[in-house]
Design a protein around this motif. Structure first.
Motif, PDB file in Angstrom:
ATOM      1  N   ALA A  67       0.835  -1.203   0.000  1.00  0.00           N
ATOM      2  CA  ALA A  67       0.000   0.000   0.000  1.00  0.00           C
ATOM      3  C   ALA A  67       0.869   1.252   0.000  1.00  0.00           C
ATOM      4  CB  ALA A  67      -0.917   0.000   1.220  1.00  0.00           C
ATOM      5  N   CYS A  68       0.443   2.249  -0.748  1.00  0.00           N
ATOM      6  CA  CYS A  68       1.195   3.504  -0.842  1.00  0.00           C
ATOM      7  C   CYS A  68       0.820   4.427   0.303  1.00  0.00           C
ATOM      8  CB  CYS A  68       0.902   4.177  -2.186  1.00  0.00           C
ATOM      9  SG  CYS A  68       1.792   5.741  -2.423  1.00  0.00           S
ATOM     10  N   ARG A  69       1.825   5.032   0.896  1.00  0.00           N
ATOM     11  CA  ARG A  69       1.642   6.067   1.905  1.00  0.00           C
ATOM     12  C   ARG A  69       2.602   7.210   1.584  1.00  0.00           C
ATOM     13  NH1 ARG A  69      -2.113   3.375   2.558  1.00  0.00           N
ATOM     14  NH2 ARG A  69      -2.997   2.506   4.481  1.00  0.00           N
ATOM     15  N   ALA A  70       2.368   8.355   2.196  1.00  0.00           N
ATOM     16  CA  ALA A  70       3.256   9.503   2.010  1.00  0.00           C
ATOM     17  C   ALA A  70       3.467  10.179   3.349  1.00  0.00           C
ATOM     18  CB  ALA A  70       2.665  10.489   1.002  1.00  0.00           C
ATOM     19  N   THR A  71       4.637  10.752   3.525  1.00  0.00           N
ATOM     20  CA  THR A  71       4.941  11.453   4.774  1.00  0.00           C
ATOM     21  C   THR A  71       4.268  12.820   4.751  1.00  0.00           C
ATOM     22  OG1 THR A  71       6.996  12.308   3.818  1.00  0.00           O
ATOM     23  CG2 THR A  71       7.133  10.257   5.057  1.00  0.00           C
ATOM     24  N   ASN A  72       3.661  13.207   5.872  1.00  0.00           N
ATOM     25  CA  ASN A  72       3.008  14.514   5.937  1.00  0.00           C
ATOM     26  C   ASN A  72       3.886  15.558   6.620  1.00  0.00           C
ATOM     27  OD1 ASN A  72       2.835  13.855   8.653  1.00  0.00           O
ATOM     28  ND2 ASN A  72       0.646  13.331   8.570  1.00  0.00           N
ATOM     29  N   ARG A  73       5.140  15.198   6.870  1.00  0.00           N
ATOM     30  CA  ARG A  73       6.134  16.085   7.489  1.00  0.00           C
ATOM     31  C   ARG A  73       7.471  15.370   7.389  1.00  0.00           C
ATOM     32  NH1 ARG A  73       6.883  15.789  13.717  1.00  0.00           N
ATOM     33  NH2 ARG A  73       8.964  15.460  12.921  1.00  0.00           N
ATOM     34  N   ARG A 122      15.620   1.462  -1.773  1.00  0.00           N
ATOM     35  CA  ARG A 122      16.713   2.223  -1.186  1.00  0.00           C
ATOM     36  C   ARG A 122      16.863   1.974   0.314  1.00  0.00           C
ATOM     37  NH1 ARG A 122      18.227   7.029  -3.275  1.00  0.00           N
ATOM     38  NH2 ARG A 122      19.559   7.121  -1.444  1.00  0.00           N
ATOM     39  N   VAL A 123      15.759   1.874   1.016  1.00  0.00           N
ATOM     40  CA  VAL A 123      15.844   1.725   2.466  1.00  0.00           C
ATOM     41  C   VAL A 123      14.580   1.048   2.977  1.00  0.00           C
ATOM     42  CG1 VAL A 123      14.822   3.993   2.916  1.00  0.00           C
ATOM     43  CG2 VAL A 123      16.272   2.961   4.651  1.00  0.00           C
ATOM     44  N   VAL A 124      14.748   0.205   3.981  1.00  0.00           N
ATOM     45  CA  VAL A 124      13.620  -0.384   4.705  1.00  0.00           C
ATOM     46  C   VAL A 124      13.779   0.015   6.167  1.00  0.00           C
ATOM     47  CG1 VAL A 124      12.461  -2.498   5.427  1.00  0.00           C
ATOM     48  CG2 VAL A 124      13.441  -2.340   3.128  1.00  0.00           C
ATOM     49  N   GLY A 125      12.730   0.528   6.767  1.00  0.00           N
ATOM     50  CA  GLY A 125      12.846   0.942   8.156  1.00  0.00           C
ATOM     51  C   GLY A 125      11.481   1.168   8.781  1.00  0.00           C
ATOM     52  N   TRP A 126      11.512   1.565  10.040  1.00  0.00           N
ATOM     53  CA  TRP A 126      10.301   1.795  10.820  1.00  0.00           C
ATOM     54  C   TRP A 126      10.099   3.290  11.022  1.00  0.00           C
ATOM     55  CZ3 TRP A 126       6.848  -1.866  12.701  1.00  0.00           C
ATOM     56  CH2 TRP A 126       7.246  -3.201  12.558  1.00  0.00           C
ATOM     57  N   VAL A 127       8.834   3.720  10.955  1.00  0.00           N
ATOM     58  CA  VAL A 127       8.495   5.127  11.155  1.00  0.00           C
ATOM     59  C   VAL A 127       7.295   5.228  12.072  1.00  0.00           C
ATOM     60  CG1 VAL A 127       9.394   5.816   8.890  1.00  0.00           C
ATOM     61  CG2 VAL A 127       6.972   5.187   9.128  1.00  0.00           C
ATOM     62  N   ASN A 128       7.088   6.428  12.590  1.00  0.00           N
ATOM     63  CA  ASN A 128       5.892   6.715  13.380  1.00  0.00           C
ATOM     64  C   ASN A 128       4.718   6.788  12.424  1.00  0.00           C
ATOM     65  OD1 ASN A 128       3.819   7.948  14.889  1.00  0.00           O
ATOM     66  ND2 ASN A 128       5.310   8.987  16.194  1.00  0.00           N
ATOM     67  N   ALA A 129       3.726   5.913  12.607  1.00  0.00           N
ATOM     68  CA  ALA A 129       2.600   5.830  11.673  1.00  0.00           C
ATOM     69  C   ALA A 129       1.756   7.096  11.664  1.00  0.00           C
ATOM     70  CB  ALA A 129       1.730   4.625  12.027  1.00  0.00           C
ATOM     71  N   ALA A 130       1.842   7.909  12.714  1.00  0.00           N
ATOM     72  CA  ALA A 130       1.048   9.136  12.768  1.00  0.00           C
ATOM     73  C   ALA A 130       1.498  10.136  11.714  1.00  0.00           C
ATOM     74  CB  ALA A 130       1.149   9.762  14.156  1.00  0.00           C
ATOM     75  N   PHE A 131       2.716   9.958  11.194  1.00  0.00           N
ATOM     76  CA  PHE A 131       3.248  10.905  10.220  1.00  0.00           C
ATOM     77  C   PHE A 131       3.072  10.419   8.780  1.00  0.00           C
ATOM     78  CE2 PHE A 131       6.365  11.864  13.859  1.00  0.00           C
ATOM     79  CZ  PHE A 131       5.448  12.729  14.443  1.00  0.00           C
ATOM     80  N   LEU A 132       2.205   9.410   8.592  1.00  0.00           N
ATOM     81  CA  LEU A 132       1.910   8.902   7.255  1.00  0.00           C
ATOM     82  C   LEU A 132       0.480   9.233   6.876  1.00  0.00           C
ATOM     83  CD1 LEU A 132       3.520   5.328   7.403  1.00  0.00           C
ATOM     84  CD2 LEU A 132       4.538   7.442   6.510  1.00  0.00           C
ATOM     85  N   THR A 133       0.265   9.497   5.604  1.00  0.00           N
ATOM     86  CA  THR A 133      -1.071   9.744   5.087  1.00  0.00           C
ATOM     87  C   THR A 133      -1.211   9.031   3.761  1.00  0.00           C
ATOM     88  OG1 THR A 133      -2.688  11.479   4.569  1.00  0.00           O
ATOM     89  CG2 THR A 133      -0.435  11.836   3.839  1.00  0.00           C
ATOM     90  N   CYS A 135      -1.464   8.454  -0.188  1.00  0.00           N
ATOM     91  CA  CYS A 135      -0.729   9.137  -1.261  1.00  0.00           C
ATOM     92  C   CYS A 135      -1.595  10.153  -1.993  1.00  0.00           C
ATOM     93  CB  CYS A 135      -0.173   8.118  -2.249  1.00  0.00           C
ATOM     94  SG  CYS A 135       1.196   7.152  -1.572  1.00  0.00           S
ATOM     95  N   ASP A 136      -2.927  10.007  -1.899  1.00  0.00           N
ATOM     96  CA  ASP A 136      -3.824  10.963  -2.538  1.00  0.00           C
ATOM     97  C   ASP A 136      -4.383  11.969  -1.539  1.00  0.00           C
ATOM     98  OD1 ASP A 136      -5.279   9.166  -1.099  1.00  0.00           O
ATOM     99  OD2 ASP A 136      -6.879   8.931  -2.578  1.00  0.00           O
ATOM    100  N   GLN A 137      -3.771  12.015  -0.332  1.00  0.00           N
ATOM    101  CA  GLN A 137      -4.280  12.911   0.698  1.00  0.00           C
ATOM    102  C   GLN A 137      -3.214  13.874   1.202  1.00  0.00           C
ATOM    103  OE1 GLN A 137      -5.786  10.299   3.715  1.00  0.00           O
ATOM    104  NE2 GLN A 137      -7.433   9.514   2.432  1.00  0.00           N
ATOM    105  N   LEU A 138      -2.239  14.186   0.370  1.00  0.00           N
ATOM    106  CA  LEU A 138      -1.207  15.131   0.779  1.00  0.00           C
ATOM    107  C   LEU A 138      -1.829  16.510   1.000  1.00  0.00           C
ATOM    108  CD1 LEU A 138       1.688  14.101  -1.599  1.00  0.00           C
ATOM    109  CD2 LEU A 138       1.536  13.722   0.851  1.00  0.00           C
ATOM    110  N   PRO A 139      -1.439  17.193   2.039  1.00  0.00           N
ATOM    111  CA  PRO A 139      -2.062  18.489   2.341  1.00  0.00           C
ATOM    112  C   PRO A 139      -1.846  19.491   1.213  1.00  0.00           C
ATOM    113  CG  PRO A 139      -0.084  18.138   3.663  1.00  0.00           C
ATOM    114  CD  PRO A 139      -0.391  16.846   3.001  1.00  0.00           C
TER     115      PRO A 139
END
Length: 229
Positions: A67-73, A122-133, A135-139
């Protein structure tokens, strides 16, 4: 004896060919970094106590795989789901598209990043899920700009006001070449003194997100910012 010397010279030449780049200090071309991910600089070798030794609960959501996600910050990336500072591997810029692996932990998500659908991961890692949105919901309220001065800019609490500082007392602001985002569309601008000031969100020297005012340009002069695209 002549035959021996030729063989010796060939052997020596082959050895020189193999080691010459190292001996002469030659360097292989560096791989350019893509703008979406900034690796954490290598830290000096030191003994590190693991952040946690017990097994931590994680689960897989098959419906989230790919699933696609995008960082909101700007988002820090870690090698472990505890997001331990000693295991920080880099930072995703705001609006970076990432892909879920389907492996989750409460409040955490494991993601991978690639520069295009056909490029290598390029990279696999863990992030805070609260900072993901999504991909079609970028502010839509933020516009991206790139900082042009190589030394970066000083952020201020108000247009031409007091400079912002880190907890250690250093002047704070966006680094040269980094991305900043307007807090509104159109950007919130004010002309004070000799500059036109813009209110932006930026990545602090402490790798946190801050809001402040930076000098976009001189009145009637050149600009400190350029559009990201």
């Amino acid at each position: 004896m002549k035959k021996f010397n030729v063989q010796m010279m060939k052997s020596a030449g082959l050895a020189l060919f193999l080691v010459a780049p190292t001996v002469l200090g030659l360097k292989l071309p560096a791989i350019a970094q893509e703008p979406g991910f900034t690796p954490e600089p290598a830290a000096p070798t030191r003994e590190i106590t693991p952040a946690a030794t017990e097994d931590l609960p994680a689960f897989e959501r098959p419906g989230f795989i790919g699933a696609c996600r995008a960082t909101n910050r700007p988002v820090e990336v870690f090698a472990d789901s505890s997001l331990s500072a000693v295991n920080r591997v880099g930072t995703f810029a705001a609006r970076t598209p990432v892909t879920l692996t389907g492996v989750l932990r409460e409040g955490r998500a494991q993601v991978y990043y690639r520069t295009s659908p056909t490029s290598d991961i390029r990279v696999v890692g863990w992030v805070n899920a609260a900072f993901l949105t999504g991909c079609d919901q970028l502010p839509p309220s933020e516009t991206c700009f790139r900082v042009l001065p190589t030394n970066g800019l000083i952020a201020r609490e108000a247009p031409n006001g007091q400079p912002q500082r880190t907890p250690g007392g250093s002047l704070d602001g966006p680094a040269g070449g980094s991305q900043v985002f307007s807090t509104s569309t159109p950007p919130n601008r004010q002309t004070v003194g000799s500059y036109v000031w813009m209110q932006v969100r930026y990545t602090s020297l402490t790798n946190t997100t801050r809001t402040g005012w930076i000098a976009e340009r001189l009145v009637g002069g050149g600009s400190n910012l350029a559009p990201c695209n």
